[in-house]
Design a protein around this motif. Structure first.
Motif, PDB file in Angstrom:
ATOM      1  N   THR A 101     -69.457 -34.502  37.471  1.00 42.32           N
ATOM      2  CA  THR A 101     -68.331 -35.440  37.528  1.00 42.32           C
ATOM      3  C   THR A 101     -68.664 -36.688  38.330  1.00 42.32           C
ATOM      4  OG1 THR A 101     -67.365 -34.461  39.537  1.00 42.32           O
ATOM      5  CG2 THR A 101     -66.719 -33.503  37.408  1.00 42.32           C
ATOM      6  N   ALA A 102     -69.852 -36.722  38.931  1.00 42.46           N
ATOM      7  CA  ALA A 102     -70.265 -37.880  39.718  1.00 42.46           C
ATOM      8  C   ALA A 102     -71.258 -38.711  38.919  1.00 42.46           C
ATOM      9  CB  ALA A 102     -70.892 -37.429  41.034  1.00 42.46           C
ATOM     10  N   SER A 103     -71.211 -40.012  39.121  1.00 45.65           N
ATOM     11  CA  SER A 103     -71.993 -40.929  38.286  1.00 45.65           C
ATOM     12  C   SER A 103     -73.376 -41.206  38.858  1.00 45.65           C
ATOM     13  CB  SER A 103     -71.243 -42.254  38.140  1.00 45.65           C
ATOM     14  OG  SER A 103     -71.119 -42.893  39.410  1.00 45.65           O
TER      15      SER A 103
ATOM     16  N   HIS B   8     -63.089 -40.453  31.174  1.00 45.05           N
ATOM     17  CA  HIS B   8     -62.920 -39.144  30.536  1.00 45.05           C
ATOM     18  C   HIS B   8     -64.128 -38.254  30.809  1.00 45.05           C
ATOM     19  CE1 HIS B   8     -63.005 -36.149  27.258  1.00 45.05           C
ATOM     20  NE2 HIS B   8     -61.681 -36.195  27.353  1.00 45.05           N
ATOM     21  N   SER B   9     -65.331 -38.809  30.674  1.00 43.46           N
ATOM     22  CA  SER B   9     -66.548 -38.035  30.909  1.00 43.46           C
ATOM     23  C   SER B   9     -66.630 -37.567  32.349  1.00 43.46           C
ATOM     24  CB  SER B   9     -67.777 -38.883  30.570  1.00 43.46           C
ATOM     25  OG  SER B   9     -67.782 -39.236  29.205  1.00 43.46           O
ATOM     26  N   MET B  10     -66.241 -38.445  33.288  1.00 41.65           N
ATOM     27  CA  MET B  10     -66.318 -38.096  34.701  1.00 41.65           C
ATOM     28  C   MET B  10     -65.288 -37.025  35.066  1.00 41.65           C
ATOM     29  SD  MET B  10     -66.845 -41.958  36.197  1.00 41.65           S
ATOM     30  CE  MET B  10     -67.031 -41.499  37.928  1.00 41.65           C
ATOM     31  N   LEU B  11     -64.091 -37.133  34.518  1.00 37.37           N
ATOM     32  CA  LEU B  11     -63.036 -36.174  34.845  1.00 37.37           C
ATOM     33  C   LEU B  11     -63.305 -34.800  34.259  1.00 37.37           C
ATOM     34  CD1 LEU B  11     -59.829 -38.390  34.457  1.00 37.37           C
ATOM     35  CD2 LEU B  11     -60.841 -37.544  36.579  1.00 37.37           C
ATOM     36  N   HIS B  12     -63.984 -34.770  33.106  1.00 39.99           N
ATOM     37  CA  HIS B  12     -64.194 -33.502  32.414  1.00 39.99           C
ATOM     38  C   HIS B  12     -65.633 -32.995  32.496  1.00 39.99           C
ATOM     39  CE1 HIS B  12     -60.137 -33.594  30.758  1.00 39.99           C
ATOM     40  NE2 HIS B  12     -60.313 -34.873  30.524  1.00 39.99           N
TER      41      HIS B  12
END
Length: 364
Positions: free
Chosen positions: A75-77, A207-211
């Protein structure tokens, strides 16, 4: 006997970059004994817990607290997951969790700006940057202090005092609140680009980070493209980038947008201001002069405005770092490392910038 939370021992170990084997050796234990502590099978004796606290640099009271929030790596970039060791990643994520604790403490006492981040996932990086500039009413002008801008839009910005090139920066959503963490060992130009890069993730990859969807190289390339367009808007660069573009002129121009020499050259080439031959020649000059690792004519580092105001208000109330650290059951260095090295005894704030609202202080 004091309550012992085994999950906090595991967190402290990973936060300080210890493997189980290394920590067990430092403590004179068998790895199996340490595993027993972390699995909650039994608690360390008081003298052993005191030694654990000394080795990991956490007060003993830290180990009796509630379960901490967690940041899942997916969830982290993080920009270069493949180049980053698990130990280094866990150290950075642990710093992020500590920032959540400090941020909660702050928000119990201060009302901070609410998040103002649109979802631009359906737009290309260039279109998203143009749209965000329009929504935030930035026009085509260069952005002054980027950290101040992020904070004014409700993004919580903290620093990472991690001397590792593999960790440029990362962003994460926590309780619907966006956080950005910037490595303070990077150049000011690099840090500004990192901050813009993380905005790209927050508005295009929410969305990608949250999921926890897999972080891909394409997402990183697009975040770089977004950062370039956000910091160096097309019309503004084209208007200023006319005439003969020498290395000396670019060194002067980079201050206009607060970016690195290499980033400016790349953007100008992307916008057609260089021929491919001229751009390659310029890149050779930049490398030959060492400007990829040591930025020429460096700009001043940016820092948090909100944290300055908060610390000024706390100082006026007689609250120092030691008091905050004691309440959070962490050491003062952890606070310094998250707050750009600001101290409670050397900060000032413009008069009238802090207002009392419902017995909480409003920071704008």
């Amino acid at each position: 006997m004091m309550f012992f939370n085994p999950s906090r021992l595991r967190f402290a170990r990973m936060r300080r970059g210890f493997t189980k084997a290394r920590l067990a050796k430092e403590l004179g234990l068998q790895v199996r004994s340490l595993q027993g502590y972390e699995n909650g099978e039994y608690a360390p004796e008081p003298d052993k817990l005191s030694t654990i606290g000394e080795v990991l640099r956490f007060p003993v009271d830290f180990f009796s607290g509630d379960d901490l929030p967690a940041i899942e790596p997916e969830t982290a970039s993080f920009r270069s997951m493949s180049k980053m060791s698990a130990t280094l990643r866990n150290t950075a994520l642990g710093a992020g969790v500590t920032a959540f604790l400090l941020n909660d403490w702050i928000e119990e006492r201060f009302r901070l700006p609410e998040a103002d981040l649109p979802d631009l996932s359906d737009l290309s990086p260039e279109e998203a940057a143009v749209t965000l500039r329009r929504i935030w009413r930035l026009g085509e002008a260069p952005i002054g202090n980027l950290i101040h801008l992020l904070e004014s839009k409700g993004i919580r910005v903290y620093s990472l005092a991690i001397e590792a090139r593999e960790v440029d920066a990362f962003s994460v959503w926590h309780r619907a609140q966006p956080f950005v963490f910037l490595n303070t060992f990077k150049s000011a130009e690099h840090s500004r680009f990192d901050a813009a890069h993380e905005i790209g993730h927050l508005v295009r990859d929410r969305h990608s980070m949250l999921h926890g969807t897999a972080h891909s190289p394409d997402m990183e390339r697009e975040a770089n493209a977004f950062a370039s367009a956000l910091l160096m808007p097309r019309a503004n660069v084209l208007a200023r980038g006319h005439g003969l573009l020498t290395l000396e002129k670019l060194i002067h121009l980079k201050h206009t947008w607060g970016v690195s020499l290499a980033a400016l050259a790349y953007r100008m080439n992307q916008l057609g201001l260089f021929s491919e031959w001229a751009y390659r020649n310029l890149c050779i000059q930049i490398a030959k002069n060492g400007y990829r690792t040591s930025e020429p004519s460096p700009i001043r580092p940016e820092s948090s405005q909100i944290l300055r105001k908060i610390f000024d208000a706390l100082r006026s109330e007689g609250i120092n770092r030691a008091a905050i650290a004691k309440e959070l059951c962490i050491i003062q260095d952890d606070i310094d490392n998250l707050t750009f090295g600001l101290t409670l005894s050397s900060v000032t704030s413009p008069a009238g910038s802090i207002k009392n609202i419902n017995n909480r202080q409003f920071i704008s």
